[in-house]
Enzyme design. Structure first.
Site, PDB file in Angstrom:
ATOM      1  N   ARG A 139      80.630  37.751  66.110  1.00 42.68           N
ATOM      2  CA  ARG A 139      80.755  38.019  67.551  1.00 42.68           C
ATOM      3  C   ARG A 139      82.225  37.982  67.969  1.00 42.68           C
ATOM      4  O   ARG A 139      82.660  38.775  68.814  1.00 42.68           O
ATOM      5  CB  ARG A 139      79.905  37.023  68.346  1.00 42.68           C
TER       6      ARG A 139
ATOM      7  N   SER B 138      96.188  25.431  76.272  1.00 44.85           N
ATOM      8  CA  SER B 138      95.484  25.397  77.559  1.00 44.85           C
ATOM      9  C   SER B 138      96.381  25.839  78.709  1.00 44.85           C
ATOM     10  O   SER B 138      95.888  26.257  79.751  1.00 44.85           O
ATOM     11  CB  SER B 138      94.969  23.974  77.830  1.00 44.85           C
TER      12      SER B 138
ATOM     13  N   ILE C  59      95.479  33.464  66.276  1.00 42.81           N
ATOM     14  CA  ILE C  59      95.140  34.795  66.753  1.00 42.81           C
ATOM     15  C   ILE C  59      94.084  35.453  65.854  1.00 42.81           C
ATOM     16  O   ILE C  59      94.344  35.776  64.689  1.00 42.81           O
ATOM     17  CB  ILE C  59      96.410  35.679  66.872  1.00 42.81           C
TER      18      ILE C  59
ATOM     19  N   ARG D 262      84.764  35.801  77.773  1.00 43.20           N
ATOM     20  CA  ARG D 262      83.894  34.626  78.002  1.00 43.20           C
ATOM     21  C   ARG D 262      82.481  35.049  78.359  1.00 43.20           C
ATOM     22  O   ARG D 262      81.517  34.371  78.025  1.00 43.20           O
ATOM     23  CB  ARG D 262      84.448  33.799  79.172  1.00 43.20           C
TER      24      ARG D 262
ATOM     25  N   GLN E 223      55.672  13.103  67.161  1.00 50.17           N
ATOM     26  CA  GLN E 223      56.089  13.172  68.566  1.00 50.17           C
ATOM     27  C   GLN E 223      57.606  13.233  68.713  1.00 50.17           C
ATOM     28  O   GLN E 223      58.132  13.926  69.585  1.00 50.17           O
ATOM     29  CB  GLN E 223      55.531  11.979  69.344  1.00 50.17           C
TER      30      GLN E 223
ATOM     31  N   GLU F 280      89.011  30.359  74.280  1.00 52.85           N
ATOM     32  CA  GLU F 280      88.703  31.026  75.564  1.00 52.85           C
ATOM     33  C   GLU F 280      88.603  30.007  76.696  1.00 52.85           C
ATOM     34  O   GLU F 280      87.724  30.100  77.553  1.00 52.85           O
ATOM     35  CB  GLU F 280      87.370  31.785  75.463  1.00 52.85           C
TER      36      GLU F 280
END
Ligand SMILES: Cc1cc2nc3c(=O)[nH]c(=O)nc-3n(C[C@H](O)[C@H](O)[C@H](O)COP(=O)(O)OP(=O)(O)OC[C@H]3O[C@@H](n4cnc5c(N)ncnc54)[C@H](O)[C@@H]3O)c2cc1C
Length: 393
Positions: free
Chosen positions: A99, A147, A172, A252, A288, A372
């Protein structure tokens, strides 16, 4: 006594796919079938080897119309945002690295040219990139400015009708195989973007090795040494940091759907395992505590899917806002990671090998949580939207 009722998939339980059109479903199933046949059998090995045949894959993905698929014209498929999201979901159900290849190509590199480039740059690159005949990368992050990209040190100095670029970029995606690099640099007039062929003198790409996450993806350091480029390679409509941030918002959106795919695969693999693995004289799915894990995973998966659909509606009606995209990434990546960890525990020891996809997804999702915009940065975006107070500094 174990129940004999048929097991329901979470998406069937809540009928979440009912809102998709016939066309969207058909596109999704073509992508899923293609990937299951051609990529899924190899992905575990590629991850282990830390290699991916990205060039060949790009051509194949271009052939089925997945590169820049939500862009109009220039040989791009021109689909709606929902279809683009669904394709990302199927790609990331295989691997986040796959992706990422498509996101960086379509939503970062191609989108930057499409939205901010001259007509000449669009004609030169977009049709080739849509077919997978040229690969792009997107250089924003630097080793000391992740950031906070506004502090970037890469500098482009005007020299007559040329620019001379010096500096470096870190982490990158596709850097070593790219034919064209979108490079963001500081100038005397503010941040600008350049669309540079990687054959340009002064451009070097160095592979990042020893990764434990996103191993089926190429990650590079880019170095620019007195790299001279003509002004025609500048993206004329990109006039501030807002330009790369808009590209990131595009990518995003793909992540918000993509991670639902990774989480869906974790759910399905762990469910198949739990139905056949026996301990204490019966399948572990009857316990359970295991069922509680499935109940939590299914609820998180369904919530993530619904949030992604809602954001696709907002994007298709051109109303989507950055803080809404932040909430999508903030929630869906975290939920996918929690689902992956829970699914892994259901497989016990078998869950730690590459024989099953879950641990691979889990380790990939650690990167997705960071790139991202990190999870923390999206929390700050949401905090600012909700309180009106910025707390970045
Ligand atoms: C595999 C991979 C592929 C990538 N691909 C690309 C690409 O193609 N192009 C590209 O440009 N970049 C790419 N990136 C870079 C990615 O976007 C950065 O890693 C990310 O933005 C974080 O930057 P950093 O790693 O320098 O971390 P830092 O910014 O140093 O952050 C470290 C930690 O501090 C926290 N932090 C920072 N500031 C604050 C604050 N104000 N308040 C609270 N916490 C804070 C962060 O949330 C994080 O937890 C990629 C990264 C990876 C790992």
């Amino acid at each position: 006594m174990t129940s004999q009722k048929p097991a329901l998939h979470p998406f069937a339980l809540m009928n979440v796919e009912a809102r998709l059109t016939e066309e969207q479903r058909a596109m999704q199933s073509v992508v899923r079938d293609y990937l299951n046949k051609n990529v899924q059998p190899h992905i575990g090995q590629w991850f282990e080897d830390g290699q991916i045949p990205a060039r060949e894959l790009a051509k194949e993905l271009g052939n089925i119309g997945l590169l820049g698929m939500h862009l109009q014209g220039y040989s791009c498929a021109g689909t709606d945002a929902m279809s683009y999201g669904l394709a990302c979901m199927e790609l990331e159900a295989i691997d986040s690295g796959l992706r990422s290849l498509v996101s960086v190509q379509g939503s970062l590199a191609m989108f930057a040219i499409y939205r901010f480039g001259s007509e000449e740059l669009k004609q030169q690159w977009l049709p080739k990139m849509a077919k997978g005949d040229a690969i792009g990368c997107f250089g924003l992050t630097e080793a000391d400015f992740g950031s906070n990209p506004s502090g970037m040190k890469t500098f482009a100095k005007k020299d007559g009708n040329d620019w001379i670029i010096n500096g470096s970029k870190m982490w990158i995606t596709n850097g070593n195989i790219a034919d064209v690099a979108i490079i963001w640099a500081q100038t005397d007039e503010g941040i600008r973007g350049f669309c540079v062929p990687t054959t340009t003198k002064g451009f070097t790409a160095n592979l990042v090795k020893h990764k434990l996450s996103l191993r089926a993806s190429i990650t590079s350091e880019l170095v620019f040494t007195d790299m001279r480029v003509p002004d025609s390679m500048r993206l004329p409509e990109a006039t501030s940091l807002r330009a790369p941030l808009l590209c990131l918002a595009e990518a995003r959106f793909g992540i918000i759907f993509g991670v639902v795919g990774a989480a869906r695969d974790c759910f399905e693999v762990s469910m198949r395992y739990a139905q056949t693995r026996e301990q204490f004289d019966g399948p572990i799915s009857r316990h359970q505590l295991t069922q509680n894990k499935f109940a939590n995973m299914a609820t998180q998966l369904t919530n993530s899917m619904l949030l992604a659909y809602h954001l696709a509606d907002l994007k298709d009606s051109h109303q989507i806002q950055p803080a809404q995209i932040s909430m999508g990434k903030f929630n869906n990546v975290n939920a996918a990671l929690e689902i992956a960890r829970s699914a892994r525990s259901i497989l016990g020891g078998a869950g730690i090998t590459t024989e099953y996809s879950i641990f691979r997804h889990m380790s990939n999702l650690e990167t997705v949580l960071t790139y991202e915009g990190t999870h923390e940065i999206h929390a700050l975006v949401l905090g600012e939207a909700l309180t009106g107070i910025s707390s970045f500094r």
